[in-house]
Motif scaffolding. Structure first.
Motif, short mmCIF file in Angstrom:
data_model
loop_
_atom_site.label_atom_id
_atom_site.label_comp_id
_atom_site.label_asym_id
_atom_site.label_seq_id
_atom_site.Cartn_x
_atom_site.Cartn_y
_atom_site.Cartn_z
N ARG A 110 -2.50 -1.07 15.78
CA ARG A 110 -1.54 -1.91 15.09
C ARG A 110 -0.87 -1.09 14.00
O ARG A 110 -1.42 -0.12 13.50
CB ARG A 110 -2.19 -3.15 14.50
CG ARG A 110 -3.16 -2.89 13.36
CD ARG A 110 -3.82 -4.19 12.93
NE ARG A 110 -4.73 -4.00 11.81
CZ ARG A 110 -5.50 -4.95 11.31
NH1 ARG A 110 -5.49 -6.18 11.85
NH2 ARG A 110 -6.30 -4.69 10.29
N GLN A 111 0.34 -1.52 13.69
CA GLN A 111 1.09 -0.85 12.64
C GLN A 111 1.80 -1.90 11.80
O GLN A 111 2.69 -2.60 12.31
CB GLN A 111 2.09 0.16 13.22
CG GLN A 111 2.75 1.02 12.16
CD GLN A 111 3.43 2.23 12.75
OE1 GLN A 111 3.70 2.31 13.95
NE2 GLN A 111 3.69 3.22 11.92
N ALA A 112 1.40 -1.99 10.56
CA ALA A 112 2.06 -2.90 9.62
C ALA A 112 3.25 -2.18 9.01
O ALA A 112 3.32 -0.95 8.99
CB ALA A 112 1.07 -3.34 8.54
N LEU A 113 4.16 -2.95 8.50
CA LEU A 113 5.38 -2.40 7.93
C LEU A 113 5.04 -1.42 6.81
O LEU A 113 4.31 -1.75 5.87
CB LEU A 113 6.25 -3.54 7.39
CG LEU A 113 7.72 -3.23 7.15
CD1 LEU A 113 8.40 -2.82 8.45
CD2 LEU A 113 8.41 -4.42 6.54
N GLY A 114 5.54 -0.20 6.94
CA GLY A 114 5.34 0.80 5.90
C GLY A 114 3.98 1.46 5.90
O GLY A 114 3.66 2.23 5.00
N GLU A 148 -3.40 -10.10 6.20
CA GLU A 148 -3.37 -8.64 6.31
C GLU A 148 -3.48 -8.15 7.76
O GLU A 148 -3.36 -6.95 8.01
CB GLU A 148 -4.49 -8.00 5.46
CG GLU A 148 -5.86 -8.57 5.69
CD GLU A 148 -6.23 -9.64 4.67
OE1 GLU A 148 -5.36 -10.49 4.34
OE2 GLU A 148 -7.38 -9.64 4.22
N ASP A 149 -3.70 -9.05 8.69
CA ASP A 149 -3.67 -8.68 10.12
C ASP A 149 -2.23 -8.64 10.66
O ASP A 149 -2.02 -8.25 11.81
CB ASP A 149 -4.48 -9.66 10.95
CG ASP A 149 -5.98 -9.60 10.64
OD1 ASP A 149 -6.60 -10.67 10.55
OD2 ASP A 149 -6.50 -8.48 10.50
N THR A 150 -1.29 -9.04 9.85
CA THR A 150 0.12 -9.03 10.27
C THR A 150 0.56 -7.60 10.58
O THR A 150 0.42 -6.71 9.75
CB THR A 150 1.01 -9.63 9.17
OG1 THR A 150 0.67 -11.01 9.01
CG2 THR A 150 2.48 -9.50 9.54
N ALA A 151 1.08 -7.39 11.78
CA ALA A 151 1.48 -6.06 12.24
C ALA A 151 2.07 -6.18 13.63
O ALA A 151 1.99 -7.23 14.27
CB ALA A 151 0.28 -5.11 12.27
N VAL A 152 2.64 -5.07 14.09
CA VAL A 152 2.96 -4.94 15.51
C VAL A 152 1.73 -4.35 16.19
O VAL A 152 1.18 -3.35 15.73
CB VAL A 152 4.19 -4.04 15.73
CG1 VAL A 152 4.47 -3.88 17.23
CG2 VAL A 152 5.40 -4.61 15.01
#
Length: 119
Positions: free
Chosen positions: A38-42, A86-90
């Motif tokens: 996963r990759q979160a913004l920034g 905090e699990d928000t991501a692609v």
């Protein structure tokens, strides 16, 4: 043509669950290690879990996420429970010869699916 397609992302409230799918075409998933990242913004791309003959999880996610495989459907799943903001991501799935936390080791990637955890 080798292809991985993720699905199942979306908007979920904190504490909720989602199941992501990674469907393969052009090759047999069972012959590869399949990882979820996963990759979160920034932020840097982060390894979450991997499955080959065993399953592996990032220490911070053990107990909340479960990886599984359905060979008949040529699909790997990531069940995510007790989701947090905090699990928000692609979220991406990828294929490699062996499980590795280094995403550079993976040869094939899906396009990603957005997971947003918010009230």
């Amino acid at each position: 043509q080798v292809q991985l397609v993720e699905s199942g992302g979306g908007l979920v409230q904190p504490g909720g669950s989602l199941r992501l799918s990674c469907a393969a075409s052009g090759f047999t998933l069972d012959y590869y290690a399949i990882g979820w990242f996963r990759q979160a913004l920034g932020k840097e791309r982060e390894g979450i879990s991997c499955i080959n003959r065993s399953t592996y999880y990032a220490d911070s996610l053990k107990g909340r996420f479960t990886i599984s495989r359905d060979n008949a459907k040529n699909t790997v799943y990531l069940q995510m429970n007790s989701l947090k903001p905090e699990d928000t991501a692609v979220y991406y799935c990828a294929a490699a010869n062996g499980c590795d936390s280094d995403y550079h080791r993976y040869d094939y990637w899906g396009q990603g699916t957005q997971v947003t955890v918010s009230s």
